[in-house]
Design an enzyme around this catalytic site. Sequence first.
Site, PDB file in Angstrom:
ATOM      1  N   TYR A  54       0.849  -1.183   0.000  1.00 45.82           N
ATOM      2  CA  TYR A  54       0.000   0.000   0.000  1.00 45.82           C
ATOM      3  C   TYR A  54       0.892   1.243   0.000  1.00 45.82           C
ATOM      4  O   TYR A  54       1.223   1.816   1.038  1.00 45.82           O
ATOM      5  CB  TYR A  54      -0.943   0.003   1.200  1.00 45.82           C
ATOM      6  N   HIS A 129      -1.665 -11.982   0.194  1.00 45.47           N
ATOM      7  CA  HIS A 129      -2.450 -10.965  -0.492  1.00 45.47           C
ATOM      8  C   HIS A 129      -3.202 -11.483  -1.708  1.00 45.47           C
ATOM      9  O   HIS A 129      -4.344 -11.070  -1.969  1.00 45.47           O
ATOM     10  CB  HIS A 129      -1.531  -9.815  -0.913  1.00 45.47           C
ATOM     11  N   SER A 209     -13.234  -3.310  -0.286  1.00 38.78           N
ATOM     12  CA  SER A 209     -14.078  -2.467  -1.127  1.00 38.78           C
ATOM     13  C   SER A 209     -15.553  -2.750  -0.834  1.00 38.78           C
ATOM     14  O   SER A 209     -16.347  -3.002  -1.748  1.00 38.78           O
ATOM     15  CB  SER A 209     -13.771  -2.692  -2.617  1.00 38.78           C
ATOM     16  N   PRO A 210     -15.952  -2.696   0.443  1.00 37.73           N
ATOM     17  CA  PRO A 210     -17.302  -3.117   0.834  1.00 37.73           C
ATOM     18  C   PRO A 210     -18.414  -2.172   0.412  1.00 37.73           C
ATOM     19  O   PRO A 210     -19.587  -2.541   0.498  1.00 37.73           O
ATOM     20  CB  PRO A 210     -17.212  -3.191   2.361  1.00 37.73           C
ATOM     21  N   LEU A 211     -18.067  -0.986  -0.039  1.00 39.68           N
ATOM     22  CA  LEU A 211     -19.088  -0.001  -0.408  1.00 39.68           C
ATOM     23  C   LEU A 211     -19.309   0.063  -1.914  1.00 39.68           C
ATOM     24  O   LEU A 211     -19.822   1.052  -2.431  1.00 39.68           O
ATOM     25  CB  LEU A 211     -18.698   1.380   0.127  1.00 39.68           C
ATOM     26  N   GLY A 212     -18.912  -0.990  -2.622  1.00 40.76           N
ATOM     27  CA  GLY A 212     -19.064  -1.014  -4.064  1.00 40.76           C
ATOM     28  C   GLY A 212     -20.482  -0.721  -4.517  1.00 40.76           C
ATOM     29  O   GLY A 212     -21.435  -1.348  -4.078  1.00 40.76           O
ATOM     30  N   GLY A 213     -20.618   0.263  -5.394  1.00 41.29           N
ATOM     31  CA  GLY A 213     -21.927   0.688  -5.854  1.00 41.29           C
ATOM     32  C   GLY A 213     -22.470   1.864  -5.062  1.00 41.29           C
ATOM     33  O   GLY A 213     -23.319   2.606  -5.557  1.00 41.29           O
TER      34      GLY A 213
END
Length: 300
Positions: A54, A129, A209-213
């Site tokens: 990162y 990863h 990336s749990p907020l996709g959309g």
Amino acid sequence: MSAERFIGEVRVSAVGLGTMPLSVEGRPDRERALATLHAALDAGVTLLDTADSYHWHADETGHNELLVARALAARGPDRDSVLVATKGGRGRPGDGSWTVDARPERLRLTCEASLRRLGTEAIGLYQLHKPDPKVPWAESVGILRELAEEGKIRAAGISNVTVEQLDQAREILGDLLVSVQNQYSPAVRDSEPQLRRCAELGLAFLPWSPLGGISRSSLDGPSGPTSAGTAFHRVAAEHEVSPQRVCLAWLLSRAPVVIPIPGATRPRTARDSAAAAGLTLTATQIGRLDAAAAAWDQPA
């Protein structure tokens, strides 16, 4: 809904913090990055997810781990209540791309480097990863067992895996394997079988990336898609909270093993995400959100 969940035998906050946006392209300055980390910790977050890859430029491997270590050093004894989960097996040559290198000898070196940067005796959760197509999966996973036996890591996780890879890792690692981190969100649900398998085995499932959309990911770039006027937005209006908070609360409702790790680049965003653990959705609202996610490409 409980504000805490488990990764192996370690109790952590139900919502963690994915720290990648603080170090990659478009990152905030150091002052705001540290303020964001402290805001999350002050809000009760006890899981920080980082990785040696990162970073932005080629010569700054470990940028994010050093940032996390600096924030935790300022917490004094409180740092012991925070589980730092880092990862090895990917690289960033500095041109915006991501590489994969999960050779056992390479993973040993990256783990030892992460240990030094984090300034700890053992890494709480060390995650592979991504599977390397050039390396037998059993070899990449096997080094995690060796690192644990040497006392360099306390628990192991895997990321971006299939159910078959999950099961094979479980056979190799046994109880050392405590988590799976795959992409999962209302708009991206390819890992539903992996989530179910984690629930069966009692493994923590960490959606990245749990907020996709709902929100743009750091991986999407400036033109990444977001949605408006979805069931998530309507439920948010009913609770007078952000749709992002509703999304995280919905993810928590999917299974007791789910621990989302949303990113943040501002203190207020970190605080809002942490508050999702205290948001109670009704069964009717969860049903509406389930239906919307199941038919994401259709009008909600």
